[in-house]
Design a protein around this motif. Sequence first.
Motif, PDB file in Angstrom:
ATOM      1  N   ARG A  33       0.834  -1.196   0.000  1.00 30.17           N
ATOM      2  CA  ARG A  33       0.000   0.000   0.000  1.00 30.17           C
ATOM      3  C   ARG A  33       0.875   1.254   0.000  1.00 30.17           C
ATOM      4  O   ARG A  33       0.554   2.251  -0.644  1.00 30.17           O
ATOM      5  N   ALA A  34       1.993   1.177   0.710  1.00 31.02           N
ATOM      6  CA  ALA A  34       2.881   2.332   0.781  1.00 31.02           C
ATOM      7  C   ALA A  34       3.460   2.672  -0.586  1.00 31.02           C
ATOM      8  O   ALA A  34       3.553   3.841  -0.965  1.00 31.02           O
ATOM      9  N   LEU A  35       3.863   1.638  -1.340  1.00 30.23           N
ATOM     10  CA  LEU A  35       4.414   1.908  -2.666  1.00 30.23           C
ATOM     11  C   LEU A  35       3.329   2.394  -3.622  1.00 30.23           C
ATOM     12  O   LEU A  35       3.559   3.300  -4.427  1.00 30.23           O
ATOM     13  N   GLN A  36       2.130   1.812  -3.524  1.00 32.00           N
ATOM     14  CA  GLN A  36       1.031   2.276  -4.377  1.00 32.00           C
ATOM     15  C   GLN A  36       0.736   3.750  -4.118  1.00 32.00           C
ATOM     16  O   GLN A  36       0.464   4.505  -5.044  1.00 32.00           O
ATOM     17  N   ARG A  37       0.826   4.140  -2.861  1.00 36.48           N
ATOM     18  CA  ARG A  37       0.584   5.551  -2.520  1.00 36.48           C
ATOM     19  C   ARG A  37       1.644   6.441  -3.158  1.00 36.48           C
ATOM     20  O   ARG A  37       1.330   7.502  -3.708  1.00 36.48           O
ATOM     21  N   ALA A  38       2.914   5.986  -3.105  1.00 36.90           N
ATOM     22  CA  ALA A  38       3.996   6.777  -3.693  1.00 36.90           C
ATOM     23  C   ALA A  38       3.851   6.847  -5.213  1.00 36.90           C
ATOM     24  O   ALA A  38       4.007   7.924  -5.811  1.00 36.90           O
ATOM     25  N   LEU A  39       3.531   5.727  -5.850  1.00 32.09           N
ATOM     26  CA  LEU A  39       3.375   5.709  -7.303  1.00 32.09           C
ATOM     27  C   LEU A  39       2.233   6.632  -7.725  1.00 32.09           C
ATOM     28  O   LEU A  39       2.350   7.396  -8.701  1.00 32.09           O
ATOM     29  N   THR A  40       1.116   6.566  -7.008  1.00 34.76           N
ATOM     30  CA  THR A  40      -0.047   7.388  -7.341  1.00 34.76           C
ATOM     31  C   THR A  40       0.233   8.867  -7.071  1.00 34.76           C
ATOM     32  O   THR A  40      -0.191   9.743  -7.832  1.00 34.76           O
ATOM     33  N   ASP A  41       0.959   9.128  -5.995  1.00 37.37           N
ATOM     34  CA  ASP A  41       1.318  10.500  -5.645  1.00 37.37           C
ATOM     35  C   ASP A  41       2.120  11.149  -6.770  1.00 37.37           C
ATOM     36  O   ASP A  41       1.788  12.238  -7.252  1.00 37.37           O
ATOM     37  N   PHE A  42       3.167  10.463  -7.241  1.00 33.18           N
ATOM     38  CA  PHE A  42       3.984  11.011  -8.312  1.00 33.18           C
ATOM     39  C   PHE A  42       3.238  11.016  -9.643  1.00 33.18           C
ATOM     40  O   PHE A  42       3.333  11.960 -10.425  1.00 33.18           O
ATOM     41  N   GLY A  43       2.482   9.944  -9.915  1.00 34.22           N
ATOM     42  CA  GLY A  43       1.768   9.845 -11.190  1.00 34.22           C
ATOM     43  C   GLY A  43       0.668  10.860 -11.350  1.00 34.22           C
ATOM     44  O   GLY A  43       0.292  11.212 -12.473  1.00 34.22           O
ATOM     45  N   ALA A  44       0.151  11.365 -10.235  1.00 33.48           N
ATOM     46  CA  ALA A  44      -0.913  12.368 -10.299  1.00 33.48           C
ATOM     47  C   ALA A  44      -0.370  13.758 -10.577  1.00 33.48           C
ATOM     48  O   ALA A  44      -1.139  14.662 -10.928  1.00 33.48           O
ATOM     49  N   GLU A  45       0.945  13.943 -10.438  1.00 38.73           N
ATOM     50  CA  GLU A  45       1.532  15.259 -10.581  1.00 38.73           C
ATOM     51  C   GLU A  45       2.387  15.431 -11.831  1.00 38.73           C
ATOM     52  O   GLU A  45       2.505  16.539 -12.349  1.00 38.73           O
ATOM     53  N   GLU A  46       2.997  14.339 -12.302  1.00 43.89           N
ATOM     54  CA  GLU A  46       3.915  14.441 -13.432  1.00 43.89           C
ATOM     55  C   GLU A  46       3.649  13.331 -14.428  1.00 43.89           C
ATOM     56  O   GLU A  46       2.860  12.418 -14.167  1.00 43.89           O
ATOM     57  N   SER A  47       4.314  13.382 -15.561  1.00 43.80           N
ATOM     58  CA  SER A  47       4.187  12.313 -16.545  1.00 43.80           C
ATOM     59  C   SER A  47       4.591  10.998 -15.903  1.00 43.80           C
ATOM     60  O   SER A  47       5.397  10.975 -14.955  1.00 43.80           O
ATOM     61  N   VAL A  49       6.462   8.671 -16.994  1.00 44.15           N
ATOM     62  CA  VAL A  49       7.896   8.423 -17.152  1.00 44.15           C
ATOM     63  C   VAL A  49       8.674   9.167 -16.070  1.00 44.15           C
ATOM     64  O   VAL A  49       9.566   8.608 -15.416  1.00 44.15           O
ATOM     65  N   ARG A  50       8.349  10.430 -15.886  1.00 44.20           N
ATOM     66  CA  ARG A  50       9.024  11.222 -14.868  1.00 44.20           C
ATOM     67  C   ARG A  50       8.701  10.702 -13.470  1.00 44.20           C
ATOM     68  O   ARG A  50       9.560  10.701 -12.582  1.00 44.20           O
ATOM     69  N   ALA A  51       7.461  10.250 -13.265  1.00 43.13           N
ATOM     70  CA  ALA A  51       7.080   9.708 -11.960  1.00 43.13           C
ATOM     71  C   ALA A  51       7.903   8.468 -11.620  1.00 43.13           C
ATOM     72  O   ALA A  51       8.348   8.292 -10.488  1.00 43.13           O
ATOM     73  N   ALA A  52       8.114   7.590 -12.618  1.00 47.37           N
ATOM     74  CA  ALA A  52       8.921   6.387 -12.392  1.00 47.37           C
ATOM     75  C   ALA A  52      10.352   6.782 -12.014  1.00 47.37           C
ATOM     76  O   ALA A  52      10.971   6.167 -11.141  1.00 47.37           O
ATOM     77  N   GLY A  64       8.612   0.524 -13.900  1.00 47.03           N
ATOM     78  CA  GLY A  64       8.334   0.997 -15.244  1.00 47.03           C
ATOM     79  C   GLY A  64       7.228   2.034 -15.259  1.00 47.03           C
ATOM     80  O   GLY A  64       6.363   2.079 -14.381  1.00 47.03           O
ATOM     81  N   ALA A  65       7.254   2.891 -16.283  1.00 47.27           N
ATOM     82  CA  ALA A  65       6.218   3.917 -16.410  1.00 47.27           C
ATOM     83  C   ALA A  65       4.837   3.303 -16.545  1.00 47.27           C
ATOM     84  O   ALA A  65       3.846   3.853 -16.055  1.00 47.27           O
ATOM     85  N   SER A  66       4.759   2.126 -17.197  1.00 45.06           N
ATOM     86  CA  SER A  66       3.459   1.458 -17.355  1.00 45.06           C
ATOM     87  C   SER A  66       2.900   1.018 -16.005  1.00 45.06           C
ATOM     88  O   SER A  66       1.681   1.033 -15.793  1.00 45.06           O
ATOM     89  N   SER A  67       3.771   0.639 -15.074  1.00 46.67           N
ATOM     90  CA  SER A  67       3.313   0.247 -13.738  1.00 46.67           C
ATOM     91  C   SER A  67       2.791   1.462 -12.975  1.00 46.67           C
ATOM     92  O   SER A  67       1.784   1.380 -12.266  1.00 46.67           O
ATOM     93  N   VAL A  68       3.490   2.578 -13.122  1.00 43.38           N
ATOM     94  CA  VAL A  68       3.018   3.811 -12.479  1.00 43.38           C
ATOM     95  C   VAL A  68       1.660   4.202 -13.046  1.00 43.38           C
ATOM     96  O   VAL A  68       0.736   4.573 -12.308  1.00 43.38           O
ATOM     97  N   ARG A  69       1.534   4.099 -14.347  1.00 41.35           N
ATOM     98  CA  ARG A  69       0.286   4.455 -15.021  1.00 41.35           C
ATOM     99  C   ARG A  69      -0.866   3.579 -14.528  1.00 41.35           C
ATOM    100  O   ARG A  69      -1.940   4.075 -14.170  1.00 41.35           O
ATOM    101  N   ALA A  70      -0.644   2.268 -14.497  1.00 40.08           N
ATOM    102  CA  ALA A  70      -1.705   1.338 -14.086  1.00 40.08           C
ATOM    103  C   ALA A  70      -2.126   1.601 -12.642  1.00 40.08           C
ATOM    104  O   ALA A  70      -3.322   1.616 -12.322  1.00 40.08           O
ATOM    105  N   CYS A  71      -1.153   1.833 -11.766  1.00 40.77           N
ATOM    106  CA  CYS A  71      -1.461   2.072 -10.357  1.00 40.77           C
ATOM    107  C   CYS A  71      -2.202   3.389 -10.175  1.00 40.77           C
ATOM    108  O   CYS A  71      -3.198   3.461  -9.449  1.00 40.77           O
ATOM    109  N   THR A  72      -1.737   4.434 -10.834  1.00 39.43           N
ATOM    110  CA  THR A  72      -2.355   5.758 -10.690  1.00 39.43           C
ATOM    111  C   THR A  72      -3.811   5.741 -11.160  1.00 39.43           C
ATOM    112  O   THR A  72      -4.714   6.246 -10.482  1.00 39.43           O
TER     113      THR A  72
END
Length: 331
Positions: A33-47, A49-52, A64-72
Amino acid sequence: MVIVEEVLRQGRRGPRLRPFCQSAGLKPRDSSRALQRALTDFGAEESFVRAAARVQEHYGIEVGASSVRACTLKHGRSILKVAEKMQLPSALAIVTQIDGSLIPVVESASEADDRRKKKKLFWREVRLCSARSVGKAQSLYGATLGSVEVSAGLWRETAERAGLTDRTHVHGVGDGAPWIAEKFKENFPGGCFLLDFYHVSEYLAQASLAIGGEKKARTWLRRQQGRLLQNQWKKILRALQEHLEQPNTDAEATPVRDAYRYISERSEHLDYAAAAREGYPIGSGEIESGHRHVVQQRLKLPGAWWSETNAERMLNLRTARSNGLWTHYWN
C-alpha cells in the motif's frame, strides 16, 4: 518499503521469494500500500515516465512507467468513493462557479490492425465546478468530461459537499454562456447569479477602441466599468447605442453591437452593487485558477494525449487531492 523493494527486485524467482512474500502477505510482483501511494502520488503530478524516475530517485526502486500508469489510474477510479462517505457540513452562504477548458484526447479505431495508425486526436471540454463556504479560502472542486446535464448534477453535488442546504444562500459567478445561467437557476433556485465582471469588461474594451480610438478608449472604458459597479447598465447601453454599427456591417467588425447585445441580453445578472455590499466576488478568478492547478497542470503536459476513460480517472484523482481527500483515502 523494504518488502516492496525486495519483491520488485526478485520478482519471478519463485522459491527464494515465496516465503518472503507469504510472511509479508504479498504475492510476487505485488506492491505494498505504501508503494502504491507513492506511485499514485507522483503519477498524479507528473508524466508517468518522470514519476517512475522520481520513485527510483527517492526510494531506489526501479518501476516501469506502465506500472506507475496502471497504479495511478486504478486509484483514480476508486478514490471518489471516499467522498461519498464524508459527512456533509452546512453553510449559511456559499460561493460557487463553473467553467470549461479543453484537454487533448485520443481515440483509437478498435477494429484496426495497428491501432497506433488509426488514432484520432481532438480536444474535449472539461467542465470544472467549485464551491466554498463564505469565509473559507479553500474551494471544493468537481470535474467531468460529461454532458451539460452531467456537469449540472456534479455542480449541485459539489455545492452540497461545501455546505449547501435548503437554507443556504448561493452566490454564483460565471461567463455569459447560456447553459451556465440556466443550470444555476435549476440547481440553486433563489440564488443570485452574477456575470463575470472581467468578461463584460472585455466586450466593453473592444467597443471602446471602435468608439474612442486608442487615445480615448481607456478613459471611456473606465467610465463604463464605474457604471457597471453602480448597476447603471442602462447608461452603458445608451452610450453604446449612439455608436452602433450599420446593419449591413460585416458581423466580424461589430464590437459595439456585440457589447450592446451581450449586456442587454444578460441585464438580470449585473447586480454588482449588491455583491460588493455583501463582500461576494464579482469575477470568476477562482474557477480559472482551478483550471490551471486542478486540470491543466497535469492533463495538458506537452505531448500528453488521454483516452476519455483515463482522463476521467485522472480528473477524479486531481479533484480528490484538491478537496483534501488524499489522506482519508489512504487511511
